[in-house]
Write a protein that holds these residues in place. Structure first.
Motif, PDB file in Angstrom:
ATOM      1  N   LEU A  67       0.829  -1.206   0.000  1.00 15.06           N
ATOM      2  CA  LEU A  67       0.000   0.000   0.000  1.00 15.06           C
ATOM      3  C   LEU A  67       0.864   1.256   0.000  1.00 15.06           C
ATOM      4  N   ASN A  68       1.950   1.222   0.774  1.00 14.03           N
ATOM      5  CA  ASN A  68       2.843   2.388   0.806  1.00 14.03           C
ATOM      6  C   ASN A  68       3.518   2.593  -0.546  1.00 14.03           C
ATOM      7  N   TYR A  69       3.869   1.482  -1.210  1.00 17.62           N
ATOM      8  CA  TYR A  69       4.471   1.569  -2.538  1.00 17.62           C
ATOM      9  C   TYR A  69       3.505   2.238  -3.517  1.00 17.62           C
ATOM     10  N   PHE A  70       2.233   1.836  -3.468  1.00 18.85           N
ATOM     11  CA  PHE A  70       1.216   2.448  -4.333  1.00 18.85           C
ATOM     12  C   PHE A  70       1.093   3.943  -4.032  1.00 18.85           C
ATOM     13  N   GLN A  71       1.077   4.289  -2.736  1.00 19.81           N
ATOM     14  CA  GLN A  71       0.895   5.685  -2.353  1.00 19.81           C
ATOM     15  C   GLN A  71       2.074   6.542  -2.806  1.00 19.81           C
ATOM     16  N   ARG A  72       3.303   5.995  -2.705  1.00 21.44           N
ATOM     17  CA  ARG A  72       4.485   6.748  -3.155  1.00 21.44           C
ATOM     18  C   ARG A  72       4.439   6.992  -4.659  1.00 21.44           C
ATOM     19  N   ASN A  73       4.081   5.952  -5.411  1.00 25.33           N
ATOM     20  CA  ASN A  73       3.979   6.116  -6.868  1.00 25.33           C
ATOM     21  C   ASN A  73       2.899   7.116  -7.239  1.00 25.33           C
ATOM     22  N   LEU A  74       1.777   7.059  -6.518  1.00 27.16           N
ATOM     23  CA  LEU A  74       0.688   7.997  -6.790  1.00 27.16           C
ATOM     24  C   LEU A  74       1.124   9.431  -6.505  1.00 27.16           C
ATOM     25  N   SER A  75       1.846   9.629  -5.397  1.00 28.43           N
ATOM     26  CA  SER A  75       2.320  10.979  -5.043  1.00 28.43           C
ATOM     27  C   SER A  75       3.280  11.506  -6.102  1.00 28.43           C
ATOM     28  N   ARG A  76       4.177  10.627  -6.613  1.00 26.34           N
ATOM     29  CA  ARG A  76       5.106  11.056  -7.670  1.00 26.34           C
ATOM     30  C   ARG A  76       4.358  11.432  -8.944  1.00 26.34           C
ATOM     31  N   ASP A  77       3.340  10.635  -9.297  1.00 27.51           N
ATOM     32  CA  ASP A  77       2.563  10.923 -10.508  1.00 27.51           C
ATOM     33  C   ASP A  77       1.811  12.240 -10.375  1.00 27.51           C
ATOM     34  N   ILE A  78       1.253  12.488  -9.197  1.00 31.37           N
ATOM     35  CA  ILE A  78       0.520  13.745  -8.982  1.00 31.37           C
ATOM     36  C   ILE A  78       1.469  14.938  -9.080  1.00 31.37           C
ATOM     37  N   ALA A  79       2.683  14.770  -8.529  1.00 34.53           N
ATOM     38  CA  ALA A  79       3.679  15.849  -8.624  1.00 34.53           C
ATOM     39  C   ALA A  79       4.051  16.121 -10.081  1.00 34.53           C
ATOM     40  N   LYS A  80       4.186  15.059 -10.882  1.00 35.25           N
ATOM     41  CA  LYS A  80       4.490  15.218 -12.305  1.00 35.25           C
ATOM     42  C   LYS A  80       3.355  15.942 -13.030  1.00 35.25           C
ATOM     43  N   ILE A  81       2.108  15.581 -12.676  1.00 37.10           N
ATOM     44  CA  ILE A  81       0.943  16.214 -13.319  1.00 37.10           C
ATOM     45  C   ILE A  81       0.898  17.701 -12.979  1.00 37.10           C
ATOM     46  N   ASN A  82       1.132  18.024 -11.704  1.00 37.43           N
ATOM     47  CA  ASN A  82       1.122  19.435 -11.291  1.00 37.43           C
ATOM     48  C   ASN A  82       2.201  20.231 -12.016  1.00 37.43           C
ATOM     49  N   LYS A  83       3.397  19.628 -12.161  1.00 31.53           N
ATOM     50  CA  LYS A  83       4.493  20.290 -12.870  1.00 31.53           C
ATOM     51  C   LYS A  83       4.144  20.487 -14.336  1.00 31.53           C
ATOM     52  N   TRP A  84       3.538  19.478 -14.942  1.00 35.03           N
ATOM     53  CA  TRP A  84       3.144  19.569 -16.354  1.00 35.03           C
ATOM     54  C   TRP A  84       2.078  20.640 -16.547  1.00 35.03           C
ATOM     55  N   GLU A  85       1.084  20.657 -15.649  1.00 29.91           N
ATOM     56  CA  GLU A  85       0.005  21.654 -15.759  1.00 29.91           C
ATOM     57  C   GLU A  85       0.550  23.073 -15.629  1.00 29.91           C
ATOM     58  N   ASN A  86       1.479  23.275 -14.701  1.00 30.68           N
ATOM     59  CA  ASN A  86       2.064  24.611 -14.524  1.00 30.68           C
ATOM     60  C   ASN A  86       2.853  25.039 -15.764  1.00 30.68           C
ATOM     61  N   LYS A  87       3.562  24.064 -16.357  1.00 33.27           N
ATOM     62  CA  LYS A  87       4.346  24.367 -17.558  1.00 33.27           C
ATOM     63  C   LYS A  87       3.427  24.734 -18.727  1.00 33.27           C
TER      64      LYS A  87
END
Length: 348
Positions: free
Chosen positions: A259-279
Motif C-alpha cells: 500500500l505504501n508503494y502504491f501511495q508513493r507512486n501515486l504521489s510522484r505521478d501527482i507531482a508530475k501532473i502538477n508540474k506539467w500543468e504549470n508548464k
C-alpha cells in the motif's frame, strides 16, 4: 401519519440462527484432537426452511488435502478451493442426496488454534456461495464455523459461527469495491468483515457423553497452589498463538508495504501532473501575450498521463483482521488465567 421508510424493492432483513448437530461438533473436536496446531478445513452441509429462520447443520467432512496442514504462515492461503477439493465436496453432497438426505452446501469450517482463521479465498468463497443462494431466490447467509482445538482442551467447546457482514456485502458490490472511499462510506473495517451468528447445539445426550470424559477438577489446597501456575496446555496455546501472531504481523507488514508503494507512486505521478500543468499554463500565457488568437495547448492532463488504478485494501483488511483475532485470543487467555488465579488465591 408516519411514513414507511422501507423501500418497495428492498429485501427484508432476516436474522438467522444456527442449529448444529452434536455429531458435527464432536467430529470437529475429533479433528482437533489429532493435531491441535494444524489448520483443517472442509465443507458443512445441512438444510433450512423447515424451522423459521433456523439453518440446520447436519454433516461435515474435512478436505483430504488440507487435513493436518500445519505451520501455515501469513503468506500461505490455508483455504483454497482447488479443483480437487471442489470435486470432493460435490461428490460428498451427491452421496448424501443418494441416501434421500435433503442436505445442501451451507459453507465451510476452519479448525484452527491461536485465533487464525481468516483468509482472502475463504471470504471470497463465502461471498460466491451467498451469491448462488441469492440467484436461487434464497436469502440465507453462507456460514463459516470456527473451532479452536487448543482452547477446547481446557474443558469447553470453543466453537463460533460467522456470516459475511452487511458492510462487507455493500462494499464488495459497490464500484471499485475495496478502495478507501467505499470502506468509509460503508463503515467497513477489519473488525466487521464477519458477523457472529448465534449457535444452538442439538442433542444433549451426545454432549453429556462427551462431558463425562472430562476429569473432575480437585479443589484441595495443594492443588489450588499448583493451579496458580499456567498449565502445559495453556502454555502451549499461548506459545502457538504467539507464533501465529508473528507470522500474521509479517503478512500485515507485507501488505502495508504494498500500500505504501502504491501511495508513493501515486504521489510522484501527482507531482508530475502538477508540474506539467504549470508548464502548460505558463506556455499558454506566453502564447497569448505574443498572439491573442494563438492556438493554446491542451490543459487536460489525462491525455498525457495515466494514474494507477485505485488501490484495493481487501487483502490488507484480511491481514489486519488476522492480527486482531490472534490478539483477541491472547487477551481472552490472559483474562481467563487472571480470573482463575484471583479465585484460587482468595480460596487459599
Amino acid at each position: 401519519m408516519a411514513e414507511n421508510t422501507t423501500l418497495e424493492n428492498e429485501t427484508p432483513v432476516v436474522d438467522y440462527s444456527i442449529k448444529l448437530n452434536a455429531s458435527v461438533a464432536l467430529k470437529l473436536s475429533n479433528l482437533g484432537e489429532i493435531n491441535p496446531t494444524a489448520i483443517t478445513t472442509g465443507p458443512i452441509y445441512g438444510f433450512y426452511g423447515v424451522e423459521s429462520n433456523i439453518i440446520n447443520i447436519t454433516h461435515t467432512i474435512a478436505f483430504p488435502t488440507f487435513n493436518n496442514f500445519s505451520n501455515s504462515n501469513g503468506f500461505e492461503d490455508f483455504f483454497n478451493l482447488k479443483n480437487a477439493n471442489s470435486k470432493f465436496q460435490e461428490n460428498y453432497l451427491e452421496k448424501l442426496r443418494a441416501t434421500n438426505n435433503t442436505a445442501n452446501l451451507l459453507g465451510w469450517f476452519v479448525s484452527s488454534s491461536g485465533g487464525k482463521f481468516m483468509s482472502q479465498s475463504i471470504i471470497e468463497s463465502l461471498y460466491q456461495l451467498q451469491e448462488n443462494f441469492k440467484n436461487n431466490k434464497s436469502d440465507i447467509p453462507s456460514i463459516l464455523i470456527v473451532y479452536d482445538p487448543l482452547k477446547s482442551i481446557e474443558g469447553y467447546l470453543n466453537l463460533k459461527c460467522y456470516k459475511l457482514s452487511k458492510s462487507f456485502l455493500k462494499t464488495i458490490t459497490s464500484e471499485n469495491k475495496f478502495i478507501a472511499k467505499n470502506l468509509i462510506e460503508n463503515k467497513l473495517s477489519y473488525k466487521n468483515i464477519l458477523e457472529e451468528v448465534p449457535v444452538v447445539i442439538k442433542s444433549n445426550n451426545l454432549i453429556n457423553l462427551k462431558i463425562q470424559e472430562f476429569n473432575n477438577i480437585t479443589t484441595s489446597e495443594d492443588d489450588n497452589i499448583n493451579h496458580l501456575s499456567i498449565n502445559s496446555k495453556t502454555f502451549e496455546n499461548i506459545k502457538y498463538s504467539y507464533d501465529q501472531l508473528s507470522d500474521s504481523i509479517n503478512h500485515f507488514n507485507h501488505n502495508l508495504g504494498n500500500l505504501n508503494y502504491f501511495q508513493r507512486n501515486l504521489s510522484r505521478d501527482i507531482a508530475k501532473i502538477n508540474k506539467w500543468e504549470n508548464k502548460v499554463k505558463q506556455t499558454n500565457e506566453e502564447l497569448l501575450k505574443s498572439n491573442p488568437n494563438a492556438k493554446l495547448e491542451n490543459t487536460d492532463w489525462r491525455s498525457e498521463f495515466k494514474l494507477l488504478a485505485p488501490s484495493s485494501k481487501f487483502e490488507y483488511l484480511i491481514a489486519t483482521s488476522d492480527v486482531n483475532n490472534i490478539c483477541n485470543n491472547l487477551q481472552s487467555i490472559e483474562n481467563i488465567e487472571l480470573v482463575k488465579a484471583t479465585g484460587i488465591k482468595e480460596s487459599i
